[in-house]
Design an enzyme around this catalytic site. Structure first.
Site, PDB file in Angstrom:
ATOM      1  NE  ARG A 161      -4.043  -2.022   0.362  1.00 21.41           N
ATOM      2  CZ  ARG A 161      -4.043  -3.285  -0.079  1.00 21.41           C
ATOM      3  NH1 ARG A 161      -3.008  -3.776  -0.750  1.00 21.41           N
ATOM      4  NH2 ARG A 161      -5.101  -4.065   0.141  1.00 21.41           N
ATOM      5  CB  SER A 235      -8.754  -1.862   4.200  1.00 18.88           C
ATOM      6  OG  SER A 235      -9.052  -3.158   3.775  1.00 18.88           O
ATOM      7  CD  GLU A 331      -5.881   0.756   2.127  1.00 21.51           C
ATOM      8  OE1 GLU A 331      -5.682  -0.403   2.515  1.00 21.51           O
ATOM      9  OE2 GLU A 331      -6.715   1.050   1.257  1.00 21.51           O
TER      10      GLU A 331
HETATM   11  P1  FAD Z   1      -9.059   8.572  -5.196  1.00 22.35           P
HETATM   12  O1  FAD Z   1      -9.714   8.182  -3.932  1.00 22.35           O
HETATM   13  O2  FAD Z   1      -9.769   9.508  -6.107  1.00 22.35           O
HETATM   14  O3  FAD Z   1      -7.626   9.175  -4.848  1.00 22.35           O
HETATM   15  C1  FAD Z   1      -6.764   8.546  -3.935  1.00 22.35           C
HETATM   16  C2  FAD Z   1      -5.451   9.338  -3.841  1.00 22.35           C
HETATM   17  O4  FAD Z   1      -4.754   9.268  -5.090  1.00 22.35           O
HETATM   18  C3  FAD Z   1      -5.681  10.847  -3.595  1.00 22.35           C
HETATM   19  O5  FAD Z   1      -4.591  11.310  -2.830  1.00 22.35           O
HETATM   20  C4  FAD Z   1      -5.638  11.446  -4.992  1.00 22.35           C
HETATM   21  O6  FAD Z   1      -5.260  12.808  -5.010  1.00 22.35           O
HETATM   22  C5  FAD Z   1      -4.584  10.575  -5.663  1.00 22.35           C
HETATM   23  N1  FAD Z   1      -4.798  10.424  -7.107  1.00 22.35           N
HETATM   24  C6  FAD Z   1      -5.864   9.828  -7.707  1.00 22.35           C
HETATM   25  N2  FAD Z   1      -5.682   9.803  -9.038  1.00 22.35           N
HETATM   26  C7  FAD Z   1      -4.480  10.409  -9.284  1.00 22.35           C
HETATM   27  C8  FAD Z   1      -3.733  10.695 -10.475  1.00 22.35           C
HETATM   28  N3  FAD Z   1      -4.177  10.357 -11.692  1.00 22.35           N
HETATM   29  N4  FAD Z   1      -2.550  11.321 -10.341  1.00 22.35           N
HETATM   30  C9  FAD Z   1      -2.074  11.681  -9.112  1.00 22.35           C
HETATM   31  N5  FAD Z   1      -2.737  11.420  -7.963  1.00 22.35           N
HETATM   32  C10 FAD Z   1      -3.917  10.799  -8.051  1.00 22.35           C
HETATM   33  N6  FAD Z   1      -7.657  -0.867  -2.392  1.00 22.35           N
HETATM   34  C11 FAD Z   1      -6.810  -1.912  -2.534  1.00 22.35           C
HETATM   35  O7  FAD Z   1      -5.584  -1.732  -2.678  1.00 22.35           O
HETATM   36  N7  FAD Z   1      -7.285  -3.196  -2.497  1.00 22.35           N
HETATM   37  C12 FAD Z   1      -8.574  -3.480  -2.332  1.00 22.35           C
HETATM   38  O8  FAD Z   1      -8.949  -4.647  -2.320  1.00 22.35           O
HETATM   39  C13 FAD Z   1      -9.491  -2.406  -2.197  1.00 22.35           C
HETATM   40  N8  FAD Z   1     -10.811  -2.641  -2.000  1.00 22.35           N
HETATM   41  C14 FAD Z   1     -11.678  -1.598  -1.855  1.00 22.35           C
HETATM   42  C15 FAD Z   1     -13.041  -1.880  -1.673  1.00 22.35           C
HETATM   43  C16 FAD Z   1     -13.956  -0.854  -1.534  1.00 22.35           C
HETATM   44  C17 FAD Z   1     -15.414  -1.193  -1.344  1.00 22.35           C
HETATM   45  C18 FAD Z   1     -13.519   0.497  -1.600  1.00 22.35           C
HETATM   46  C19 FAD Z   1     -14.505   1.620  -1.505  1.00 22.35           C
HETATM   47  C20 FAD Z   1     -12.162   0.792  -1.762  1.00 22.35           C
HETATM   48  C21 FAD Z   1     -11.229  -0.259  -1.891  1.00 22.35           C
HETATM   49  N9  FAD Z   1      -9.846  -0.022  -2.061  1.00 22.35           N
HETATM   50  C22 FAD Z   1      -8.972  -1.078  -2.232  1.00 22.35           C
HETATM   51  C23 FAD Z   1      -9.316   1.355  -2.048  1.00 22.35           C
HETATM   52  C24 FAD Z   1      -9.425   2.091  -3.423  1.00 22.35           C
HETATM   53  O9  FAD Z   1     -10.330   1.449  -4.269  1.00 22.35           O
HETATM   54  C25 FAD Z   1      -8.065   2.173  -4.124  1.00 22.35           C
HETATM   55  O10 FAD Z   1      -7.131   2.840  -3.316  1.00 22.35           O
HETATM   56  C26 FAD Z   1      -8.168   2.916  -5.466  1.00 22.35           C
HETATM   57  O11 FAD Z   1      -6.958   2.783  -6.171  1.00 22.35           O
HETATM   58  C27 FAD Z   1      -8.497   4.397  -5.309  1.00 22.35           C
HETATM   59  O12 FAD Z   1      -8.766   4.908  -6.602  1.00 22.35           O
HETATM   60  P2  FAD Z   1      -9.534   6.259  -6.806  1.00 22.35           P
HETATM   61  O13 FAD Z   1      -9.450   6.598  -8.262  1.00 22.35           O
HETATM   62  O14 FAD Z   1     -10.874   6.194  -6.229  1.00 22.35           O
HETATM   63  O15 FAD Z   1      -8.604   7.257  -5.984  1.00 22.35           O
HETATM   64  N1  EPU Z   2     -10.740 -10.994   9.795  1.00 27.34           N
HETATM   65  C1  EPU Z   2     -11.458 -11.092  10.968  1.00 27.34           C
HETATM   66  N2  EPU Z   2     -12.497 -10.222  11.162  1.00 27.34           N
HETATM   67  C2  EPU Z   2     -12.833  -9.271  10.256  1.00 27.34           C
HETATM   68  C3  EPU Z   2     -12.082  -9.160   9.063  1.00 27.34           C
HETATM   69  C4  EPU Z   2     -11.025 -10.040   8.849  1.00 27.34           C
HETATM   70  O1  EPU Z   2     -11.172 -11.934  11.814  1.00 27.34           O
HETATM   71  O2  EPU Z   2     -13.793  -8.544  10.506  1.00 27.34           O
HETATM   72  C5  EPU Z   2      -9.658 -11.970   9.549  1.00 27.34           C
HETATM   73  C6  EPU Z   2     -10.081 -12.998   8.475  1.00 27.34           C
HETATM   74  O3  EPU Z   2     -10.803 -14.051   9.031  1.00 27.34           O
HETATM   75  C7  EPU Z   2      -8.735 -13.440   7.937  1.00 27.34           C
HETATM   76  C8  EPU Z   2      -7.893 -12.165   8.028  1.00 27.34           C
HETATM   77  O4  EPU Z   2      -8.528 -11.310   8.985  1.00 27.34           O
HETATM   78  O5  EPU Z   2      -8.164 -14.396   8.774  1.00 27.34           O
HETATM   79  C9  EPU Z   2      -7.754 -11.432   6.686  1.00 27.34           C
HETATM   80  O6  EPU Z   2      -9.039 -11.084   6.211  1.00 27.34           O
HETATM   81  P1  EPU Z   2      -9.376 -10.828   4.659  1.00 27.34           P
HETATM   82  O7  EPU Z   2      -8.882 -11.967   3.836  1.00 27.34           O
HETATM   83  O8  EPU Z   2     -10.800 -10.444   4.553  1.00 27.34           O
HETATM   84  O9  EPU Z   2      -8.461  -9.613   4.261  1.00 27.34           O
HETATM   85  P2  EPU Z   2      -8.133  -8.266   5.012  1.00 27.34           P
HETATM   86  O10 EPU Z   2      -6.769  -8.357   5.617  1.00 27.34           O
HETATM   87  O11 EPU Z   2      -9.239  -7.897   5.923  1.00 27.34           O
HETATM   88  C10 EPU Z   2      -6.964  -7.299   2.910  1.00 27.34           C
HETATM   89  C11 EPU Z   2      -6.861  -5.986   2.212  1.00 27.34           C
HETATM   90  C12 EPU Z   2      -8.069  -5.772   1.323  1.00 27.34           C
HETATM   91  C13 EPU Z   2      -8.092  -6.877   0.279  1.00 27.34           C
HETATM   92  C14 EPU Z   2      -8.176  -8.233   1.016  1.00 27.34           C
HETATM   93  C15 EPU Z   2      -8.080  -9.398   0.063  1.00 27.34           C
HETATM   94  C16 EPU Z   2      -5.529  -4.481   3.545  1.00 27.34           C
HETATM   95  C17 EPU Z   2      -5.507  -3.311   4.466  1.00 27.34           C
HETATM   96  N3  EPU Z   2      -6.736  -4.907   3.162  1.00 27.34           N
HETATM   97  O12 EPU Z   2      -8.095  -7.246   3.775  1.00 27.34           O
HETATM   98  O13 EPU Z   2      -7.923  -4.531   0.647  1.00 27.34           O
HETATM   99  O14 EPU Z   2      -9.190  -6.743  -0.591  1.00 27.34           O
HETATM  100  O15 EPU Z   2      -7.059  -8.329   1.940  1.00 27.34           O
HETATM  101  O16 EPU Z   2      -6.761  -9.521  -0.392  1.00 27.34           O
HETATM  102  O17 EPU Z   2      -4.469  -4.985   3.173  1.00 27.34           O
HETATM  103  C18 EPU Z   2      -8.384  -2.193   0.763  1.00 27.34           C
HETATM  104  O18 EPU Z   2      -7.154  -2.017   0.744  1.00 27.34           O
HETATM  105  O19 EPU Z   2      -9.208  -1.251   0.779  1.00 27.34           O
HETATM  106  C19 EPU Z   2      -8.903  -3.567   0.767  1.00 27.34           C
HETATM  107  C20 EPU Z   2     -10.201  -3.841   0.839  1.00 27.34           C
END
Ligand code: FAD
Ligand code: EPU
Length: 335
Positions: A161, A235, A331
């Site tokens: 991240r 997250s 994050e």
């Molecule tokens: P924004 O929120 O619009 O911007 C984020 C930051 O990046 C800001 O500082 C912004 O200024 C900057 N920025 C954006 N675009 C540019 C650009 N073109 N040039 C320079 N700076 C820029 N993240 C994960 O890593 N893994 C996950 O599994 C994951 N799951 C998610 C699930 C949900 C339901 C949600 C809501 C979010 C999740 N995220 C996850 C977080 C998010 O989706 C990512 O961080 C995504 O890349 C953000 O993209 P955005 O375009 O919405 O960025």
């Molecule tokens: N867990 C719990 N309780 C909860 C949530 C998770 O006990 O409420 C335990 C699960 O049982 C498991 C462990 O935590 O043992 C990991 O859980 P999970 O696989 O759901 O993943 P996570 O660590 O909660 C991370 C990323 C997610 C990404 C998933 C899948 C981070 C901060 N988050 O979540 O990314 O989608 O793994 O790879 O690394 C994001 O960055 O926004 C995001 C959603």
């Protein structure tokens, strides 16, 4: 066209209502150059999908929403292809396009919200894959000089991240396009436990990249709230990387604590597990709280302020520190 006193509520997935002094979109580098030259020295926020932001106050400056579009294959060999996407494309649509072209590498990252341009900011990752695994390069507009610079993987300094754009070059660049090197002969990654169980449930033994994508989509839909229904930014905290001794101490009371080794001396704890064990999962305070199915996700049920959610995150950090001796790091980008 520049709009003034502009409500950002529809432009952040937390659904927080704050005003930007000025708001505009850009769909070409020339438009970006023009608007920046007219608003020099003004606070600037580059916006993608607003899915990794918590807005705590009005933004006294210019918000520019990136709408640079276009996806194209740049070069290909017998084994792989380099595919480039404009930064304003929706990440999930781009992943779907790669799958349509039968190019493998990004399928585990299906359904992550946001734009392609934000994906390198925090080296997005899920289900055993991070973009750094198949990242080729990006081009970015240097705000001060107006030059376009190219960054290869090394120059981005990707980590968990993390990237150079969150620290050293914070606020200095607008990412314009991102390229990935993807494989023509699918190499699927089903190492993440939840994916293999989901495929098993569906009776799929030799999954295609589309099968892996579908499995990831099903897992995500089963536990992550859809921002169109409940405001959130995924997250809220990172999973903390700690010394093995910290894990050993927690394990004394909780033998089942999840721990993922990172190197000989360190490993990752699951922040969601710590927050759930501390009793926060599903907690609701008025219009906001901790998601019922995923304790790592803070939610806005409607009408909350960014400060309310920020204060909740501070309470959680303090509580996890006192109960487990572990400091959680946010994050989500706080503005
Ligand atoms: P924004 O929120 O619009 O911007 C984020 C930051 O990046 C800001 O500082 C912004 O200024 C900057 N920025 C954006 N675009 C540019 C650009 N073109 N040039 C320079 N700076 C820029 N993240 C994960 O890593 N893994 C996950 O599994 C994951 N799951 C998610 C699930 C949900 C339901 C949600 C809501 C979010 C999740 N995220 C996850 C977080 C998010 O989706 C990512 O961080 C995504 O890349 C953000 O993209 P955005 O375009 O919405 O960025
Ligand atoms: N867990 C719990 N309780 C909860 C949530 C998770 O006990 O409420 C335990 C699960 O049982 C498991 C462990 O935590 O043992 C990991 O859980 P999970 O696989 O759901 O993943 P996570 O660590 O909660 C991370 C990323 C997610 C990404 C998933 C899948 C981070 C901060 N988050 O979540 O990314 O989608 O793994 O790879 O690394 C994001 O960055 O926004 C995001 C959603």
């Amino acid at each position: 066209m520049i709009q003034t006193n502009f409500d950002l509520k529809p432009f952040n997935t937390f659904g927080i209502s704050v005003k930007a002094d000025r708001f505009a979109t850009f769909s070409s580098i020339e438009e970006l150059q023009t608007v920046l030259s007219e608003h020099q020295n003004e606070p600037l926020l580059i916006l993608g999908g607003g899915s990794n932001l918590l807005l705590t106050k009005d933004f006294h400056g210019l918000v520019l929403k990136n709408e640079l579009c276009g996806i194209r294959v740049i070069t290909e060999t017998e084994d792989d292809a380099i595919i480039e996407s404009g930064a304003g494309e929706t990440w999930h649509n781009f992943v779907m396009k790669c799958i349509e072209l039968n190019l493998s590498g990004l399928e585990n990252l299906s359904l992550i919200p946001g734009s392609v341009g934000a994906s390198p900011m925090q080296n997005i990752g899920a289900y055993g894959v991070e973009i750094k695994d198949c990242f080729e390069s990006l081009s970015a507009y240097h705000i001060e000089s107006g030059e376009i610079h190219t960054f290869n993987k090394e120059a981005c300094a990707f980590g968990y991240r993390e990237s150079v754009f969150k620290h050293h070059f914070k606020g200095q660049y607008v990412i314009c396009s991102v390229s990935f090197r993807l494989k023509k002969n699918a190499v699927v990654n089903t190492s993440y436990g939840a994916i293999s169980s989901e495929l098993e449930k569906l009776g799929i033994e030799q999954p295609s990249i589309r099968d892996v994508s579908n499995a990831v989509i099903a897992i995500r839909q089963s536990k992550l709230p859809d921002p169109k229904v409940i405001g959130n930014a995924g997250s809220f905290f990172k999973n903390p990387i700690v010394e093995n001794a910290v894990y050993d101490a927690i394990k004394l009371n909780y033998p089942e604590v999840p721990f993922y080794p990172v190197d000989e001396h360190h490993g990752k704890l699951a922040a969601g597990w710590l927050i759930e064990k501390a009793g926060w999962k599903g907690k609701k305070i008025d219009t906001y709280g901790v998601h019922t199915l995923q304790a790592l996700v803070l939610v806005n049920y409607g009408g909350s302020t960014g400060n309310q959610i920020y204060d909740l995150s501070s309470q959680i950090i303090l509580d996890i520190e006192s109960k487990f001796g572990v400091t959680l790091e946010r994050e989500v980008n706080i503005l």
